[in-house]
Design a protein around this motif. Structure first.
Motif, PDB file in Angstrom:
ATOM      1  N   VAL A 256     138.901  57.167 -70.254  1.00 18.77           N
ATOM      2  CA  VAL A 256     139.415  56.390 -69.123  1.00 18.77           C
ATOM      3  C   VAL A 256     138.472  55.235 -68.800  1.00 18.77           C
ATOM      4  O   VAL A 256     138.909  54.100 -68.539  1.00 18.77           O
ATOM      5  N   ALA A 257     137.168  55.501 -68.841  1.00 22.68           N
ATOM      6  CA  ALA A 257     136.182  54.462 -68.556  1.00 22.68           C
ATOM      7  C   ALA A 257     136.274  53.330 -69.567  1.00 22.68           C
ATOM      8  O   ALA A 257     136.106  52.153 -69.215  1.00 22.68           O
ATOM      9  N   SER A 258     136.531  53.666 -70.832  1.00 29.18           N
ATOM     10  CA  SER A 258     136.644  52.615 -71.850  1.00 29.18           C
ATOM     11  C   SER A 258     137.822  51.693 -71.553  1.00 29.18           C
ATOM     12  O   SER A 258     137.720  50.476 -71.688  1.00 29.18           O
ATOM     13  N   LEU A 259     138.942  52.283 -71.140  1.00 29.01           N
ATOM     14  CA  LEU A 259     140.120  51.474 -70.798  1.00 29.01           C
ATOM     15  C   LEU A 259     139.838  50.574 -69.603  1.00 29.01           C
ATOM     16  O   LEU A 259     140.126  49.369 -69.628  1.00 29.01           O
ATOM     17  N   VAL A 260     139.265  51.167 -68.562  1.00 29.53           N
ATOM     18  CA  VAL A 260     139.026  50.422 -67.322  1.00 29.53           C
ATOM     19  C   VAL A 260     137.983  49.324 -67.532  1.00 29.53           C
ATOM     20  O   VAL A 260     138.180  48.168 -67.123  1.00 29.53           O
ATOM     21  N   ALA A 261     136.861  49.667 -68.186  1.00 31.53           N
ATOM     22  CA  ALA A 261     135.783  48.693 -68.373  1.00 31.53           C
ATOM     23  C   ALA A 261     136.243  47.527 -69.241  1.00 31.53           C
ATOM     24  O   ALA A 261     135.968  46.358 -68.925  1.00 31.53           O
ATOM     25  N   ALA A 262     136.947  47.815 -70.333  1.00 27.70           N
ATOM     26  CA  ALA A 262     137.404  46.738 -71.211  1.00 27.70           C
ATOM     27  C   ALA A 262     138.456  45.880 -70.516  1.00 27.70           C
ATOM     28  O   ALA A 262     138.462  44.653 -70.668  1.00 27.70           O
ATOM     29  N   ALA A 263     139.347  46.521 -69.739  1.00 28.49           N
ATOM     30  CA  ALA A 263     140.368  45.752 -69.024  1.00 28.49           C
ATOM     31  C   ALA A 263     139.735  44.837 -67.978  1.00 28.49           C
ATOM     32  O   ALA A 263     140.123  43.664 -67.844  1.00 28.49           O
ATOM     33  N   ILE A 264     138.758  45.353 -67.229  1.00 30.26           N
ATOM     34  CA  ILE A 264     138.067  44.521 -66.229  1.00 30.26           C
ATOM     35  C   ILE A 264     137.328  43.368 -66.907  1.00 30.26           C
ATOM     36  O   ILE A 264     137.390  42.219 -66.448  1.00 30.26           O
ATOM     37  N   ALA A 265     136.634  43.684 -68.022  1.00 29.29           N
ATOM     38  CA  ALA A 265     135.951  42.621 -68.753  1.00 29.29           C
ATOM     39  C   ALA A 265     136.951  41.583 -69.246  1.00 29.29           C
ATOM     40  O   ALA A 265     136.690  40.370 -69.197  1.00 29.29           O
ATOM     41  N   GLY A 266     138.126  42.046 -69.704  1.00 29.35           N
ATOM     42  CA  GLY A 266     139.150  41.119 -70.166  1.00 29.35           C
ATOM     43  C   GLY A 266     139.661  40.224 -69.052  1.00 29.35           C
ATOM     44  O   GLY A 266     139.849  39.019 -69.251  1.00 29.35           O
ATOM     45  N   VAL A 267     139.889  40.800 -67.864  1.00 27.30           N
ATOM     46  CA  VAL A 267     140.354  40.002 -66.727  1.00 27.30           C
ATOM     47  C   VAL A 267     139.314  38.947 -66.349  1.00 27.30           C
ATOM     48  O   VAL A 267     139.648  37.765 -66.122  1.00 27.30           O
ATOM     49  N   LEU A 268     138.052  39.347 -66.286  1.00 26.85           N
ATOM     50  CA  LEU A 268     136.997  38.393 -65.932  1.00 26.85           C
ATOM     51  C   LEU A 268     136.898  37.261 -66.957  1.00 26.85           C
ATOM     52  O   LEU A 268     136.769  36.083 -66.596  1.00 26.85           O
ATOM     53  N   VAL A 269     136.980  37.623 -68.229  1.00 22.61           N
ATOM     54  CA  VAL A 269     136.903  36.614 -69.287  1.00 22.61           C
ATOM     55  C   VAL A 269     138.093  35.665 -69.197  1.00 22.61           C
ATOM     56  O   VAL A 269     137.937  34.437 -69.304  1.00 22.61           O
ATOM     57  N   GLU A 270     139.286  36.216 -68.975  1.00 20.53           N
ATOM     58  CA  GLU A 270     140.476  35.368 -68.920  1.00 20.53           C
ATOM     59  C   GLU A 270     140.443  34.425 -67.730  1.00 20.53           C
ATOM     60  O   GLU A 270     140.744  33.237 -67.860  1.00 20.53           O
TER      61      GLU A 270
END
Length: 306
Positions: free
Chosen positions: A67-81
């Motif tokens: 779950v942490a991998s999904l959340v952390a990568a998604a948050i990183a993706g939102v910030l990058v975008e």
């Protein structure tokens, strides 16, 4: 060579292909909808792996780590975008390549600063340790079988989302005519952010799943990113079906090629030379496959010819 060994290696190829699909699906969604070349996709894979390793080490829970991998990568993706990628949509592909390459360096150094230079290890849970007996007397790793089943379940979920949900309709429409769906009232910025976060989450999830097989370390995403690009070129850019078929072809070609080619060349030369030649050709096999597909289908197996 026994039939059991061949089937076991085919299952390993299937597991490798499923992992590549999780990477390639996000990559093809991002490129198909947004027209963006994202070289930093492998860094999001790394973010997911490190987040999973850190959470598993702190809590001892493998499920929380996923779950942490999904959340952390998604948050990183939102910030990058929001902070970087949003400024690149109207720029040419060279600018996108340079900017996302810079993101690779930023993610690598940031991860090294946060976690250090030494690899982390993500242990498999006890309920996924050991082997399972399959038909025909095949004994196979329970964890690798888990990766295959979860990956296929994710693929089925993606197909359902793209085909039957409102957001899936918007994604498919965005691939064909983003200006028109914007005129119809769809929030293009929100759609792009959602697609990027979904692609990032899939990459991070793949990193967490494979982190229990190999060590989690800085730079682990770049080799996988190259293979993911091969996958979407073979399958066709923008096609989830193409990403799945391309990933399975690449996984099986790479794994079975490393098994069969050395044995094939032993028919014509000494074992040492056959091993060397076979291993060299096996490492080239997926690129030969890509060239062969593009020779007959320049847009990929399921890519648009428009």
């Amino acid at each position: 060579m026994s039939a059991v060994l061949l089937i076991e290696q085919a299952l390993n190829g299937l597991q490798f292909g499923v992992m590549l699909f999780l990477m390639g699906a996000g990559l093809t969604l991002i490129f198909g909808v947004m027209g963006l070349i994202n070289l930093a996709h492998g860094s999001l894979y790394m973010v997911g792996a490190f987040a999973a390793a850190a959470v598993a080490g702190a809590t001892g829970s493998f499920l929380l780590a996923l779950v942490a991998s999904l959340v952390a990568a998604a948050i990183a993706g939102v910030l990058v975008e929001v902070l970087v990628i949003r400024r690149l949509y109207d720029r040419d592909h060279l600018d996108q390549v340079l900017a996302t390459f810079a993101l690779i360096l930023i993610f690598s150094e940031g991860t090294r600063w946060a976690f250090g230079s030494f690899p982390l290890f993500l242990d498999r849970p006890e309920w996924l340790a050991g082997t399972v007996m399959l038909p025909f007397g095949i004994e196979y790793s329970l964890y690798r079988l888990f990766i295959i089943l979860v990956g296929l379940a994710v693929a089925a979920g993606l197909f359902w989302m793209i085909a039957y949900t409102r957001i899936g309709i918007q994604i498919r429409a965005g691939e064909n005519d983003r200006e028109m769906i914007g005129a119809l009232g769809v929030n293009i910025s929100a759609l792009y952010t959602l697609v990027f976060a979904l692609g990032a989450a899939l990459a991070g999830f793949a990193g967490a799943m494979i982190g229990a097989i190999q060590s989690v370390q800085v730079g682990m995403g770049e080799p996988v990113l190259i293979l993911a690009f091969v996958v979407i070129v073979i399958g066709g850019i923008g096609s989830i079906k193409g990403a799945l078929v391309g990933a399975l072809l690449v996984g099986l070609t790479d794994t079975l090629g490393r098994l069969l080619l050395p044995q094939f060349f032993e028919l014509f030369m000494e074992p040492a030379a056959a091993t060397s030649v076979g291993a060299s050709l096996a490492s080239m096999a997926i690129y030969i496959l890509m060239a062969g597909v593009l020779l007959f289908k320049p847009s990929g197996l399921f890519g648009s010819t428009a």
